[in-house]
Design an enzyme around this catalytic site. Sequence first.
Site, PDB file in Angstrom:
ATOM      1  N   LYS A   1       0.741   6.478  -1.204  1.00 25.29           N
ATOM      2  CA  LYS A   1       0.167   5.510  -1.922  1.00 25.29           C
ATOM      3  C   LYS A   1      -0.916   6.058  -2.435  1.00 25.29           C
ATOM      4  O   LYS A   1      -1.471   7.379  -2.346  1.00 25.29           O
ATOM      5  CB  LYS A   1      -0.502   4.617  -0.716  1.00 25.29           C
ATOM      6  CG  LYS A   1      -1.438   3.519  -1.159  1.00 25.29           C
ATOM      7  CD  LYS A   1      -0.715   2.237  -1.901  1.00 25.29           C
ATOM      8  CE  LYS A   1      -1.727   1.327  -2.469  1.00 25.29           C
ATOM      9  NZ  LYS A   1      -0.991   0.389  -3.229  1.00 25.29           N
TER      10      LYS A   1
ATOM     11  N   ASN B   1       3.369  -7.562  -7.527  1.00 25.36           N
ATOM     12  CA  ASN B   1       2.231  -7.187  -6.526  1.00 25.36           C
ATOM     13  C   ASN B   1       1.149  -7.049  -7.289  1.00 25.36           C
ATOM     14  O   ASN B   1       1.191  -6.693  -8.455  1.00 25.36           O
ATOM     15  CB  ASN B   1       2.794  -6.191  -5.868  1.00 25.36           C
ATOM     16  CG  ASN B   1       2.515  -4.877  -6.349  1.00 25.36           C
ATOM     17  OD1 ASN B   1       1.282  -4.286  -6.291  1.00 25.36           O
ATOM     18  ND2 ASN B   1       3.329  -4.144  -7.191  1.00 25.36           N
TER      19      ASN B   1
ATOM     20  N   ASN C   1      -1.790   8.547 -11.477  1.00 25.12           N
ATOM     21  CA  ASN C   1      -1.543   7.133 -11.571  1.00 25.12           C
ATOM     22  C   ASN C   1      -2.301   6.398 -12.390  1.00 25.12           C
ATOM     23  O   ASN C   1      -3.669   6.106 -12.197  1.00 25.12           O
ATOM     24  CB  ASN C   1      -1.643   6.225 -10.238  1.00 25.12           C
ATOM     25  CG  ASN C   1      -1.217   4.818 -10.398  1.00 25.12           C
ATOM     26  OD1 ASN C   1      -1.198   4.451 -11.725  1.00 25.12           O
ATOM     27  ND2 ASN C   1      -1.581   4.054  -9.456  1.00 25.12           N
TER      28      ASN C   1
ATOM     29  N   CYS D   1      -1.755   1.490 -13.238  1.00 22.34           N
ATOM     30  CA  CYS D   1      -1.719   0.760 -12.234  1.00 22.34           C
ATOM     31  C   CYS D   1      -2.485  -0.568 -12.941  1.00 22.34           C
ATOM     32  O   CYS D   1      -3.303  -0.506 -13.345  1.00 22.34           O
ATOM     33  CB  CYS D   1      -2.491   0.728 -10.989  1.00 22.34           C
ATOM     34  SG  CYS D   1      -2.556  -0.456 -10.004  1.00 22.34           S
TER      35      CYS D   1
ATOM     36  N   GLY E   1      12.285   2.204 -11.051  1.00 20.90           N
ATOM     37  CA  GLY E   1      12.493   0.966 -11.587  1.00 20.90           C
ATOM     38  C   GLY E   1      13.747   0.246 -11.045  1.00 20.90           C
ATOM     39  O   GLY E   1      14.709   0.683 -11.480  1.00 20.90           O
ATOM     40  N   GLY E   2      13.633  -0.392 -10.050  1.00 18.72           N
ATOM     41  CA  GLY E   2      14.584  -1.470  -9.623  1.00 18.72           C
ATOM     42  C   GLY E   2      15.792  -0.763  -8.996  1.00 18.72           C
ATOM     43  O   GLY E   2      17.073  -1.160  -9.086  1.00 18.72           O
TER      44      GLY E   2
ATOM     45  N   GLY F   1      11.252   2.404  -5.074  1.00 18.31           N
ATOM     46  CA  GLY F   1       9.958   1.554  -4.643  1.00 18.31           C
ATOM     47  C   GLY F   1      10.451   0.259  -3.909  1.00 18.31           C
ATOM     48  O   GLY F   1      10.834   0.229  -2.725  1.00 18.31           O
TER      49      GLY F   1
HETATM   50  C1  LIG Z   1       3.594  -3.188  -3.289  1.00 19.88           C
HETATM   51  C2  LIG Z   1       3.615  -2.253  -4.414  1.00 19.88           C
HETATM   52  C3  LIG Z   1       2.595  -1.248  -4.474  1.00 19.88           C
HETATM   53  C4  LIG Z   1       2.648  -0.421  -5.459  1.00 19.88           C
HETATM   54  N1  LIG Z   1       1.539   0.564  -5.354  1.00 19.88           N
HETATM   55  C5  LIG Z   1       1.416   1.697  -6.197  1.00 19.88           C
HETATM   56  C6  LIG Z   1       0.420   2.646  -6.167  1.00 19.88           C
HETATM   57  O1  LIG Z   1      -0.257   2.523  -5.316  1.00 19.88           O
HETATM   58  N2  LIG Z   1       0.694   3.395  -6.994  1.00 19.88           N
HETATM   59  C7  LIG Z   1       1.400   3.578  -8.089  1.00 19.88           C
HETATM   60  O2  LIG Z   1       1.398   4.575  -8.820  1.00 19.88           O
HETATM   61  N3  LIG Z   1       2.490   2.775  -8.110  1.00 19.88           N
HETATM   62  C8  LIG Z   1       2.544   1.556  -7.276  1.00 19.88           C
HETATM   63  N4  LIG Z   1       3.754   0.888  -7.275  1.00 19.88           N
HETATM   64  C9  LIG Z   1       4.775   1.085  -8.071  1.00 19.88           C
HETATM   65  C10 LIG Z   1       5.790   1.564  -7.776  1.00 19.88           C
HETATM   66  O3  LIG Z   1       5.467   2.967  -7.472  1.00 19.88           O
HETATM   67  C11 LIG Z   1       6.946   1.758  -8.852  1.00 19.88           C
HETATM   68  O4  LIG Z   1       6.467   2.484  -9.970  1.00 19.88           O
HETATM   69  C12 LIG Z   1       7.259   0.166  -9.253  1.00 19.88           C
HETATM   70  O5  LIG Z   1       7.247  -0.492  -8.091  1.00 19.88           O
HETATM   71  C13 LIG Z   1       8.788   0.402 -10.049  1.00 19.88           C
HETATM   72  O6  LIG Z   1       9.759   0.765  -9.172  1.00 19.88           O
HETATM   73  P1  LIG Z   1      10.625  -0.162  -8.198  1.00 19.88           P
HETATM   74  O7  LIG Z   1      11.111  -1.306  -9.218  1.00 19.88           O
HETATM   75  O8  LIG Z   1      11.671   0.604  -7.595  1.00 19.88           O
HETATM   76  O9  LIG Z   1       9.681  -0.860  -7.386  1.00 19.88           O
HETATM   77  C14 LIG Z   1       3.807  -0.154  -6.264  1.00 19.88           C
HETATM   78  C15 LIG Z   1       4.731  -1.139  -6.266  1.00 19.88           C
HETATM   79  C16 LIG Z   1       4.690  -2.016  -5.246  1.00 19.88           C
HETATM   80  C17 LIG Z   1       5.940  -3.101  -5.411  1.00 19.88           C
END
Ligand SMILES: Cc1cc2nc3c(=O)[nH]c(=O)nc-3n(C[C@H](O)[C@H](O)[C@H](O)COP(=O)(O)O)c2cc1C
Lengths: 268, 268, 315, 315
Positions: free
Chosen positions: D50, D74, D131, D134, D255-256, D277
Amino acid sequence: MKQIKAKVISNREIKPSYFKMAMNVAGLEEEVKAGQFINIRVTECSGVLLRKPLSIYRYCRKSGSLEVLYRTVGRGTEALSRKRRGEELDIIAPLGNGYELPAGPEPVVLVGGGTGAASLYFLAETLAGAGFSDVRALIGARDKENIICEKDFLKTGCKVRIATDDGSRGFRGVITELFRSIVPGMKPSTAVYTCGPKPMLSSVAGISKKFKLRCQVSLEEYMACGVGACMSCVVKTKKQSGSGGKQFVYRRVCKDGPVFDGPEVIWE
Amino acid sequence: MKQIKAKVISNREIKPSYFKMAMNVAGLEEEVKAGQFINIRVTECSGVLLRKPLSIYRYCRKSGSLEVLYRTVGRGTEALSRKRRGEELDIIAPLGNGYELPAGPEPVVLVGGGTGAASLYFLAETLAGAGFSDVRALIGARDKENIICEKDFLKTGCKVRIATDDGSRGFRGVITELFRSIVPGMKPSTAVYTCGPKPMLSSVAGISKKFKLRCQVSLEEYMACGVGACMSCVVKTKKQSGSGGKQFVYRRVCKDGPVFDGPEVIWE
Amino acid sequence: MGVKKGNSLAVNIGGIRMKNPVMTASGTFGYGAEYSRLIDINKLGAIVTKTITIKPRQGNPVPRLVETPSGIINSIGLQNVGIEVFLREKLPFLRKLKTRVIVSIAGNRMEDYVKLAGILDGEKIDGIELNISCPNVKGGIKSAGRTGAGLFAQDAGISSELVSRVRRATVLPLIVKLSPNVTDISGIAAGVEAAGADAIALVNTFRAMVINVDNRRPVIAGGTGGLSGPAIRPLAVRLVWETVKAVKVPVIGIGGIMNTNDALEFIIAGAGAVSVGTGIFVDPQIPLKIIRGLKEYLSENRLTGIGEIKGALKI
Amino acid sequence: MGVKKGNSLAVNIGGIRMKNPVMTASGTFGYGAEYSRLIDINKLGAIVTKTITIKPRQGNPVPRLVETPSGIINSIGLQNVGIEVFLREKLPFLRKLKTRVIVSIAGNRMEDYVKLAGILDGEKIDGIELNISCPNVKGGIKSAGRTGAGLFAQDAGISSELVSRVRRATVLPLIVKLSPNVTDISGIAAGVEAAGADAIALVNTFRAMVINVDNRRPVIAGGTGGLSGPAIRPLAVRLVWETVKAVKVPVIGIGGIMNTNDALEFIIAGAGAVSVGTGIFVDPQIPLKIIRGLKEYLSENRLTGIGEIKGALKI
Ligand SMILES: Cc1cc2nc3c(=O)[nH]c(=O)nc-3n(C[C@H](O)[C@H](O)[C@H](O)COP(=O)(O)O)c2cc1C
Ligand SMILES: Cc1cc2nc3c(=O)[nH]c(=O)nc-3n(C[C@H](O)[C@H](O)[C@H](O)COP(=O)(O)OP(=O)(O)OC[C@H]3O[C@@H](n4cnc5c(N)ncnc54)[C@H](O)[C@@H]3O)c2cc1C
Ligand SMILES: Cc1cc2nc3c(=O)[nH]c(=O)nc-3n(C[C@H](O)[C@H](O)[C@H](O)COP(=O)(O)OP(=O)(O)OC[C@H]3O[C@@H](n4cnc5c(N)ncnc54)[C@H](O)[C@@H]3O)c2cc1C
Ligand SMILES: Cc1cc2nc3c(=O)[nH]c(=O)nc-3n(C[C@H](O)[C@H](O)[C@H](O)COP(=O)(O)O)c2cc1C
Ligand code: FES
Ligand code: FES
């Protein structure tokens, strides 16, 4: 906590839009407490992505059967309601802390609104098993069609009172009013447990505090992971000593809860 | 063309991953031709968004029953395979141009690969009804487990020949080889109809051209609208007179087809 | 559900008076006729035609379409009959309809837009939509003599220049359709407004790619295509909301609209009208269902006009 | 399915040697421990924590999450324990694992990143992820003293400046996580590469909005949030493909991703590794299933290493 495949044993509509589903969780090998929940993957279709959290309504370790009681409110619960005997569900269980049982043989009051009655029924069963003899269940709903678990509670030996908003059964009015009306007669050692919509929980916690009864509330929040990793499901709680200058602390309903002590929670 | 709710009459697996589904389309009030197709919404879940096009395999105007024969290849067809008697499907039907029947009492050869046999069976039935007596059906598949509609064709009075890639039934080899082997004996007036994978269609069209037989091919292309509006499903065809200096014209499989004259299509 | 008298769905989108705010999105409703046997087109607020170019276009090779989670990717490449055939063969049908007809146009160079607008200026149509945001054709920024290979709509300066030139070529209401593939939509939107746009439509599709891992080729023949459908709706709602804050002209909300609730999200975010695109393929009845649904929403909430909830978002 | 001897999933991502290219995405896997009872974490290529900030953060009000078609939005707002508690209470568990540990950091101002990188420089971790993308926190471009309210990662110049400053503060491998909310990813990617990034991760989430039409408020308390999940996959694959063409450093595709096929799409597009993720929430086994699936793909295609299909897209 374990991720297992659970075979559906039965899934039937007990009244319009309320379903009881039993599944085989023989692989669980773990103690299951009232107030805990499971997180179910309801479909492979990405249109409904997240798992759906449901309280444990019944569990029999010997037969390995676990039951949930749910209402269809959206895509996820509707998909669940179409599952049939023999289909396999991917579940993560058990999750959350569960209710803490009273220390001694205190009287107990359970206040359930809507599907909140499900986890309280499991608690009533547990209490009956542990020898608690003075348990009262207050069940509330919009109208008599939405009253659930009444017979279940009766079977555990509870005294049951009903409240409906429209007066179609029992007390006419919200369940918190019924609760408020009986509290003055309760012993100070009485333990209160409540599960249901947030305004109800807040009100029950408030009344309990006023009468100095210990009250545990079971909260619901939108969840993603269910295991404490994502920080989606937080609730504002009073800061504990040592948490610095903050006015409040966000705690996770899925991991630190879903059961909290009433006075801990900051109701907004 | 009409959008109607069709109640599922039956939906059963006739062999592993092949399903026959019958539905009630009483509201259709329209002529239905062999070679036409329907476009089915298989689920409300947005994870599978588009309708799925399936050829009409059987239609009985009197009873209002329409049948499709499909193989489960992905999310959409799998969702379809879970539909049960009594469920309602949102369909648009009938779509496309359909096969053009031969003008006179010519001999007819049907060449079907895979689920392509479905629409050809409907054609065979139509031909039988219209008094065509010399109809030969060649059905091809990977192996004998994937041969479909054989009995159907026999019932219409067709002569049936089978080809399997692995030789587990009938001719060993691809169906186009079997076709090539029988063509030299055919009368020049023979009408050829073919439906199946594109390379097969291309080959059957090529052989037919060489032997100067009129050949109609039924094409498949990824579709969105199914009614000619979106231009997703095009196929390259030879330019017609008057279409300017272009080398080719893209025509819509859903609206201008799915049946085209073999020589029209530019095979790539 | 009884509809209260006086409820009104009528809207005025940059001078185009529509009986309701529900339109069909360019490229998904053909030239209107294709869907005329499935729905009563006269009930629609407006139709936007498939984008028309000066010459007929063959479009891109197939596959042009692929399904993705809650979406589709298309790369049609603006296959269309060209302005001449459009005016001769397609427009007469559209003119007979009791709905507004908006003609979408595009070109590889700015001059193409100007020329098309000039041709259409004399026709009995209700408005022109400038498609400066199609991700599936060449042209765009580069053709304007600048560096970069983006769409017209990815550059604020070029977009404004294009709009002001077209503005001089026609008195018809001018809708400018923007691209969501940008860092900051508000600057671009404000620019085209200043240049004379009467309304803004968004979103066009998001550039996207799906790869077939067996043959290691993109599934869409052209490599990339444009993503549409419910998957993009939350992105489109956000973009519409940002745009509405930046401009005064009406905004037409587009992106994954499948039902009344979705349409309301856009309207509450500030859209003056909505267009249904991919939804038409899923269920051609969606636009008409939304019109009925909006009427019911007005009744249930005791509102007299759709304007009362336009931009009603509390934040 | 027998796995051929010699098949290798090992990859080197900007100096971080991983036994396989499958990682967990920041914010979806907590600090590792949360999922340790559900999956064998030691099998992962790497964990990204995180995002950690200097001070503990409370995060945003609830609701922080909502489901959308094939996605979730989120707005956690970087609730985290802060660097001090992280080092004291969370890192010891992570250090014991037989997987690479990458610590994600963020701040409101550039100095925060520099300070955090400096603190982490002395720690036994395998890399730092910046990061700068965000969508759910304030700060960003404005805090860098420029005009505009975007994220650091929405401005090429600021991103580069930030990376070069952090670069001087640490010798640890530096991954820079970029935002998909941009017109042109390649310029930004090339900029952070030149500034010293050892690898690039993308995508972070897309800014998105869902509105509750009953109370006319955004469902997410903060108004907007970030969209993730299968809905965005085709957009992420396209962005990774564009980025790979612009830089030489490895790109981590995110991503997904829900299964082996999805992971392969990113790898064939050119990603050196992938992160799961949202998929973790749906099925915590997904990363391990992908590792097995990649091995099988190598066998079936008679490949000796994952590098052979990296960027193998034929276009
Ligand atoms: C609940 C949640 C919390 C996230 N928190 C962070 C974070 O703290 N730092 C970060 O760089 N990305 C964060 N992300 C982004 C994910 O790391 C990822 O880049 C993004 O969700 C796309 O991937 P996915 O489609 O597989 O979820 C978060 C995503 C979700 C869904
Ligand atoms: C710990 C816990 C225990 C629960 N126990 C029960 C129970 O025993 N019986 C029962 O009927 N319901 C229970 N719920 C509520 C149940 O999870 C939701 O009704 C269900 O997730 C709705 O999903 P849906 O797709 O059908 O509806 P949606 O259309 O997605 O949403 C309807 C509403 O349900 C809520 N919701 C949706 N998804 C989630 C989620 N992932 N987490 C939390 N809330 C969500 C939201 O408030 C939303 O507005 C419980 C929730 C939690 C958090
Ligand atoms: C006019 C026509 C008639 C057809 N008749 C039959 C039939 O009688 N029986 C039968 O089994 N199949 C038939 N098909 C093929 C059938 O439509 C596809 O198998 C089905 O759409 C696959 O959907 P899916 O979601 O299960 O698979 P997916 O996982 O979506 O895709 C599997 C493959 O099916 C094809 N496909 C997917 N969606 C479509 C679409 N919307 N339009 C066209 N092709 C698509 C693609 O080539 C894809 O690679 C016909 C197709 C067309 C165009
Ligand atoms: C098959 C298809 C063809 C399209 N053709 C055009 C077009 O010609 N001109 C245009 O401006 N937009 C075109 N679009 C974009 C749509 O008009 C719309 O902006 C986009 O699809 C988003 O809306 P939706 O999610 O409701 O589909 C097309 C979209 C699709 C799916
Ligand atoms: S649902 Fe992820 S922390 Fe509670
Ligand atoms: S599927 Fe739309 S034109 Fe054929």
